[in-house]
Design an enzyme around this catalytic site. Sequence first.
Site, mmCIF file in Angstrom:
data_model
loop_
_atom_site.group_PDB
_atom_site.id
_atom_site.type_symbol
_atom_site.label_atom_id
_atom_site.label_comp_id
_atom_site.label_asym_id
_atom_site.label_seq_id
_atom_site.Cartn_x
_atom_site.Cartn_y
_atom_site.Cartn_z
ATOM 1 N N HIS A 1 0.828 -0.366 0.286
ATOM 2 C CA HIS A 1 -0.398 -0.060 -0.221
ATOM 3 C C HIS A 1 0.879 1.194 -0.073
ATOM 4 C CE1 HIS A 1 -4.068 1.594 -0.342
ATOM 5 N NE2 HIS A 1 -3.181 2.982 1.052
ATOM 6 N N TYR B 1 1.715 4.941 -2.815
ATOM 7 C CA TYR B 1 2.059 6.341 -2.087
ATOM 8 C C TYR B 1 3.379 7.417 -2.952
ATOM 9 C CZ TYR B 1 -2.314 6.544 0.616
ATOM 10 O OH TYR B 1 -3.411 6.834 0.764
ATOM 11 N N HIS C 1 -10.301 0.534 -9.833
ATOM 12 C CA HIS C 1 -10.111 1.534 -9.231
ATOM 13 C C HIS C 1 -8.401 2.478 -9.237
ATOM 14 C CE1 HIS C 1 -8.673 3.467 -5.038
ATOM 15 N NE2 HIS C 1 -7.826 2.802 -4.727
ATOM 16 N N PHE C 2 -7.637 0.884 -9.624
ATOM 17 C CA PHE C 2 -6.254 1.586 -9.472
ATOM 18 C C PHE C 2 -6.074 2.440 -10.677
ATOM 19 C CE2 PHE C 2 -4.793 -2.492 -6.912
ATOM 20 C CZ PHE C 2 -4.959 -1.678 -5.572
ATOM 21 N N HIS C 3 -7.330 1.419 -11.920
ATOM 22 C CA HIS C 3 -6.903 2.543 -12.780
ATOM 23 C C HIS C 3 -7.215 4.144 -13.326
ATOM 24 C CE1 HIS C 3 -6.153 -1.349 -14.773
ATOM 25 N NE2 HIS C 3 -6.177 -1.064 -15.587
ATOM 26 N N ARG D 1 -11.084 -9.967 -10.135
ATOM 27 C CA ARG D 1 -9.649 -9.703 -10.629
ATOM 28 C C ARG D 1 -8.925 -10.475 -11.500
ATOM 29 N NH1 ARG D 1 -6.267 -7.055 -5.618
ATOM 30 N NH2 ARG D 1 -5.681 -5.631 -7.625
ATOM 31 N N ARG D 2 -8.083 -10.539 -12.144
ATOM 32 C CA ARG D 2 -7.409 -11.152 -11.954
ATOM 33 C C ARG D 2 -7.817 -12.464 -12.740
ATOM 34 N NH1 ARG D 2 -4.513 -10.774 -6.803
ATOM 35 N NH2 ARG D 2 -3.726 -8.636 -6.398
#
Length: 565
Positions: free
Chosen positions: A239, A243, A390-392, A455-456
């Site tokens: 995580h 950042y 979300h990551f995209h 996912r994946r």
Amino acid sequence: MTTATKETVQSTVSTSLKKQLEMVDRRDGKLALAYIYIAFIAVLLGGIAGLLQVLVRAGTLQLPSFLNYYQVLTVHGVLLGLVLTTFFIMGFQTAAVSRTSGTFTNKQRTIGWIGFWIATIGLVAAAAMILTNEASVLYTFYAPLQAHWVFYLGLALVIVGSWFTGLAQIMRFVQWKKEHKGQSTPLLSFMVVVNNFLWYVATLGVAIEVLFQLIPWSMGLVERVDVLLSRTLFWYFGHALVYFWLLPAYMIWYTIIPKIIGGKVFSDALAKLTFMLFLILSVPVGIHHQYTEPGIDPLWKFIQAVLTFFVVVPSLMTAFSMFATFELRGRELGAKGVFGWFKKLPWNDSRFLLPFIGMVAFIPGGAGGIVNASYQMNELIHNTIWVTGHFHLTVASAVALTFFGTAFWLIPHLNGRTLTKRANSMANCAGILWAIGMTIMSSAMHIAGLLGAPRRSDYSTYGGSEQAAEWLSYQIAQAVGGSILFIAILVITGLVIYVGFFAPKGEEDFPIAEVAPGAAKTPAAIENFKLWGVIMIAVIIFAYTIPIIDIISNSPLGAKGFRLW
């Protein structure tokens, strides 16, 4: 020579000297460019892999026999999640420190180059394992999935290489402080050092996992590893990695975007405090990725959930600072009303437009992150393609678009070329295409995730099930959005080649904004790395000591004497 002529000559010399001081030294620029060019090779190859993924999931493409879906997924994740980000960040930060703290010494530059070659060798090694299908592990260091030991060693070398280059940046910053005792440190260089410290602390977790668990296990030296401990060490790093990606985008938003729009940095103190808060709050939150895993006491899951929500504070401080900067500049230009400033922003300037689109994307991305971190709501979307969506929005939009918009002026600045009007227009087109494609693809991912799509996963393995049929329309939407994104990647790749090798010779600015005249002086405590370092270590010890002791003491493997395997 007349007095007027002397004054003109002196003015010209002064202007020339000032311009020279604002340019990154060409020797430092070569190191920065080496990192940045590899980053954009990763963008193209990772984009191809991403396109293949969405087409396979939509049922419109069957991969050739020498490729499999999870191999392509690993290529996409490694190249865009690890290589693009790490290499671009090291390149940008090298240029940023050289621009704001002064030219690197020969020793510092050599250390930077050593880091570059270590990281590049590691990248080649890891890539070889992926291409030979020896490392289709979905881009994470997640046992019980096992890759060839060369893959783990290769990515470890990428991290070690970044340590060396980051060390060179810190050394130059420390040298500046010694040369300017008592002065407030350059904001951009300060931010670089904070991000490097965050990176060093965060990567310790994955370094321990790789060196003491995964490599011995993949070499056959040990039969088993403690999976829960492995995952906990990974998310200690995983995580904070987000950042490490995000803070360079914040650097650009805080220090460069204000200059581009003609404004000032709203507050040096607020910006530095924001980064120090990220330093202490980014690492001790990884267990919120492990809510569904047994073996971790629910109390510690809850505690890390609370710590995760504290990270919202510096994010909101950033939003306040940025929109205050926009509004103040708009008022200077005569804007009226609540949103009049919006019309005054330089929408035709790709240096502003692409990062601004990234800022807007970060709003729903941040809202989705709150869902991910929530103890209860996470149960609904855990390990679904919602998380991918979300990551995209965060990494692949807020971060990537900011990096792209920066690269289009940074590359010509470093190699003595210019960003032409036509290239600027093409960059704007690429940013708009990216926004359209990502809106379609990410929205479809979020909705499909709410419907339970994992996912994946290659959905073709679900055959003709009712679930697969329910997800089909969203898979097609993902393919449409992904195809538009790939067109944008082709435009971006063409632009990088153009500004790197074919744009007209000239001088492109490296814009750095000055602090607003009325801003309060930054308190010395905010720049005290020892103070904040002690706080960070204390919070990490509090958040992780008991959970890790519990994992080891309750593990059949760990009970043999606190062994990691």
